[in-house]
Structure formats: structure tokens, C-alpha cells
Design a protein around this motif. Structure first.
Motif, PDB file in Angstrom:
ATOM      1  N   PRO A  89      28.280  25.075 -95.125  1.00 11.71           N
ATOM      2  CA  PRO A  89      29.107  25.500 -95.993  1.00 11.71           C
ATOM      3  C   PRO A  89      30.970  25.291 -95.036  1.00 11.71           C
ATOM      4  O   PRO A  89      30.758  25.537 -95.972  1.00 11.71           O
ATOM      5  CB  PRO A  89      28.961  26.898 -95.323  1.00 11.71           C
ATOM      6  CG  PRO A  89      27.145  27.350 -95.111  1.00 11.71           C
ATOM      7  CD  PRO A  89      26.506  25.350 -94.346  1.00 11.71           C
ATOM      8  N   LEU A  90      30.530  25.199 -93.787  1.00  9.50           N
ATOM      9  CA  LEU A  90      32.040  25.129 -93.167  1.00  9.50           C
ATOM     10  C   LEU A  90      32.481  23.794 -93.270  1.00  9.50           C
ATOM     11  O   LEU A  90      33.009  23.363 -94.417  1.00  9.50           O
ATOM     12  CB  LEU A  90      32.356  25.835 -91.888  1.00  9.50           C
ATOM     13  CG  LEU A  90      31.566  27.305 -91.687  1.00  9.50           C
ATOM     14  CD1 LEU A  90      32.576  26.910 -90.533  1.00  9.50           C
ATOM     15  CD2 LEU A  90      32.801  27.988 -92.247  1.00  9.50           C
TER      16      LEU A  90
ATOM     17  N   LEU B 248      39.982  24.712 -90.369  1.00  6.20           N
ATOM     18  CA  LEU B 248      38.147  24.535 -89.833  1.00  6.20           C
ATOM     19  C   LEU B 248      38.404  23.160 -89.731  1.00  6.20           C
ATOM     20  O   LEU B 248      36.992  22.179 -89.136  1.00  6.20           O
ATOM     21  CB  LEU B 248      37.990  24.012 -91.555  1.00  6.20           C
ATOM     22  CG  LEU B 248      37.269  25.231 -93.257  1.00  6.20           C
ATOM     23  CD1 LEU B 248      37.753  24.829 -94.396  1.00  6.20           C
ATOM     24  CD2 LEU B 248      36.240  25.495 -92.265  1.00  6.20           C
ATOM     25  N   GLN B 249      39.814  22.552 -89.632  1.00  5.46           N
ATOM     26  CA  GLN B 249      39.445  20.882 -89.193  1.00  5.46           C
ATOM     27  C   GLN B 249      39.263  21.576 -87.157  1.00  5.46           C
ATOM     28  O   GLN B 249      38.379  20.289 -86.671  1.00  5.46           O
ATOM     29  CB  GLN B 249      40.625  21.004 -89.286  1.00  5.46           C
ATOM     30  CG  GLN B 249      40.712  19.955 -89.840  1.00  5.46           C
ATOM     31  CD  GLN B 249      41.874  19.143 -90.911  1.00  5.46           C
ATOM     32  OE1 GLN B 249      42.784  19.705 -90.153  1.00  5.46           O
ATOM     33  NE2 GLN B 249      42.374  18.363 -91.385  1.00  5.46           N
ATOM     34  N   ALA B 250      39.225  22.985 -86.855  1.00  6.09           N
ATOM     35  CA  ALA B 250      39.869  23.402 -86.306  1.00  6.09           C
ATOM     36  C   ALA B 250      38.192  23.447 -85.242  1.00  6.09           C
ATOM     37  O   ALA B 250      37.830  22.709 -84.023  1.00  6.09           O
ATOM     38  CB  ALA B 250      40.666  24.549 -84.966  1.00  6.09           C
ATOM     39  N   LEU B 251      37.280  23.998 -86.434  1.00  5.11           N
ATOM     40  CA  LEU B 251      35.916  24.171 -86.203  1.00  5.11           C
ATOM     41  C   LEU B 251      35.555  23.497 -86.088  1.00  5.11           C
ATOM     42  O   LEU B 251      33.924  23.518 -84.788  1.00  5.11           O
ATOM     43  CB  LEU B 251      35.371  25.665 -87.222  1.00  5.11           C
ATOM     44  CG  LEU B 251      35.830  26.775 -87.029  1.00  5.11           C
ATOM     45  CD1 LEU B 251      35.614  27.237 -88.003  1.00  5.11           C
ATOM     46  CD2 LEU B 251      35.377  27.421 -85.806  1.00  5.11           C
TER      47      LEU B 251
ATOM     48  N   ALA C 182      33.794  12.422 -93.277  1.00  7.07           N
ATOM     49  CA  ALA C 182      33.934  12.478 -91.571  1.00  7.07           C
ATOM     50  C   ALA C 182      32.906  14.358 -91.242  1.00  7.07           C
ATOM     51  O   ALA C 182      32.120  15.053 -91.295  1.00  7.07           O
ATOM     52  CB  ALA C 182      35.112  12.758 -90.508  1.00  7.07           C
ATOM     53  N   ALA C 183      33.505  14.990 -92.990  1.00  6.28           N
ATOM     54  CA  ALA C 183      33.015  16.637 -92.913  1.00  6.28           C
ATOM     55  C   ALA C 183      31.913  16.342 -93.383  1.00  6.28           C
ATOM     56  O   ALA C 183      30.842  17.128 -92.873  1.00  6.28           O
ATOM     57  CB  ALA C 183      33.823  17.114 -93.521  1.00  6.28           C
TER      58      ALA C 183
END
Length: 233
Positions: free
Chosen positions: A171-172, A153-156, A191-192
Motif C-alpha cells: 500500500p505504501l 514515502l521515499q525515505a521508507l 521504481a515504486a
């Protein structure tokens, strides 16, 4: 890939050169069905390991596609595992992307997460080659290790991944915020959350006290009614 088939060397003294030449012609002529049939003959040949490594990688990838065509996903995964184990596997995204998808079909969540993470970190521009449904299914799988899902998820997020057609991948980002919180990283969670902008996830943020302090409740971005209107507009 066509260039790899055309240029890589093959040993003389058996029928393998003829098989590779037939595969090369099929690839050059854009005969996908023929190339897939011939790739299986090459991959299953007793002397396959004597081929140049880049050629082996291409053959294994095409043979994996043939296995998918035959609804033999376990064989496809076996081919793809061989392909990505080659030292030159880092040169091409295709085996990794297909491995992620086939592993997901087979409910091998750990393998799917690891393969998609490799694509997201190394070839982010190709994430869109995989369906939104598949990316969502892989990234949101509860069956996979949380640390590996967090890395994916961090990479996305770093790739600014967006859903096809819908755009925002809220949602991610909500899932990422949750995993960041569980890992004790409130800055990462904040941040997310800042990327969340769709109604269902905004409602979740506002109703779950775990996210308190990570966003401004008066910010129009996090107003559920306004979010719903944005989606309609």
C-alpha cells in the motif's frame, strides 16, 4: 539515556540536584514509574533551563512518556517539541519516534509526517519500533502536505521498510507511485511500482490507466491470481 542522566551536571544551591539525583536512581534501578514521576518534577522546575542540554533532552522525553501515561497527549507533544528543538536532539531517535506517534494520535498529520520522516532518514533501523498501523496511518494520511508525504514515502522506500508479519508494504509503494506520478517523476513511479506485490494493489494497478507503461502486465509479479496464491502459500 541512563548514562546521560548519570553524567550530566546540575547547578548547586537549590533542590534541583536532589531531584535529578532521585531521577538518576530511578533510571538506574529501572523504576519506570518512579523515573516518570521524577522527570516531571525536574522538567517543571524553575531552574530546569540551567541543566546541561543532553540531560534536558532526556528529562523532557521521560516527562513526555509520563504525560502519555496520564492521557495528556497535548502536554506530551509540548515536551517532545522542546526535546527535539535542542541542538543535541539529532543524537537520539526516541523523541522523534514518540512525537510521530503522539502527533498521529492527536490527528496532527503534518507533525507526524515530519517526525517519522526524520526517523526514516536518520534511523531507519528503528522504524520497526513503531507499529505497522501507525506507520501506515501516518504515511497514507491525505490530510498531510503531498510533498512531505512524498519525502516520507521515499525515505521508507530507501529504508526498504516492511510491515511486521505481512512483509511487503505494497500500500505504501502504490501511494508512492501515485505521488511520484503527480510530481511528474515517471522513473520514480516505475521504481515504486516494481515493489508492489500484493493482490489489492496489483488489482488497482491493472485497473487504473494512470499506471499504464509502468509495469509489464505479463510479468507474473503483477498477476493478481498468482499474487493471491503467493499470499495463501
Amino acid at each position: 539515556r541512563a548514562a546521560a542522566v548519570a553524567k550530566s551536571g546540575v547547578p548547586a544551591g537549590n533542590d534541583l540536584p536532589e531531584l535529578v539525583e532521585a531521577l538518576r536512581r530511578a533510571v538506574a534501578n529501572k523504576d519506570e514509574a518512579g523515573a516518570r514521576r521524577r522527570s516531571v518534577a525536574v522538567a517543571d522546575h524553575a531552574d530546569f533551563a540551567t541543566l546541561d542540554e543532553p540531560l534536558r533532552g532526556v528529562v523532557l522525553y521521560i516527562a513526555a512518556l509520563a504525560a502519555v501515561d496520564a492521557n495528556d497527549n497535548p502536554r506530551a507533544l509540548a515536551r517532545l517539541r522542546q526535546a527535539v528543538a535542542l541542538p543535541t536532539a539529532g543524537d537520539s531517535f526516541e523523541p522523534w519516534l514518540l512525537r510521530a506517534e503522539v502527533a498521529w494520535w492527536e490527528e496532527n498529520d503534518e507533525e507526524a509526517v515530519e517526525a517519522l520522516t526524520r526517523v526514516a532518514e536518520r534511523w531507519p533501523d528503528h522504524l520497526g519500533d513503531l507499529s505497522t498501523f501507525a506507520v501506515n496511518g501516518i504515511a497514507l494520511s491525505d490530510a498531510a502536505d503531498k510533498r512531505k508525504r512524498l519525502r516520507l514515502l521515499q525515505a521508507l522506500s530507501a529504508a526498504d521498510y516492511r510491515y511486521r508479519h505481512l512483509g511487503s508494504a505494497s500500500p505504501l509503494w502504490l501511494a508512492l507511485a501515485t505521488l511520484e506520478l503527480e510530481a511528474g517523476n515517471r522513473d520514480g513511479a516505475r521504481a515504486a511500482v516494481a515493489k508492489v506485490d500484493r493482490t489489492p494493489e496489483i488489482v488497482h494497478l491493472r485497473s487504473d490507466r494512470r499506471y499504464d507503461g509502468l509495469f509489464d502486465r505479463d510479468d507474473p509479479q503483477f498477476d493478481a491470481a498468482r499474487a493471491a496464491q503467493r499470499e495463501v502459500d
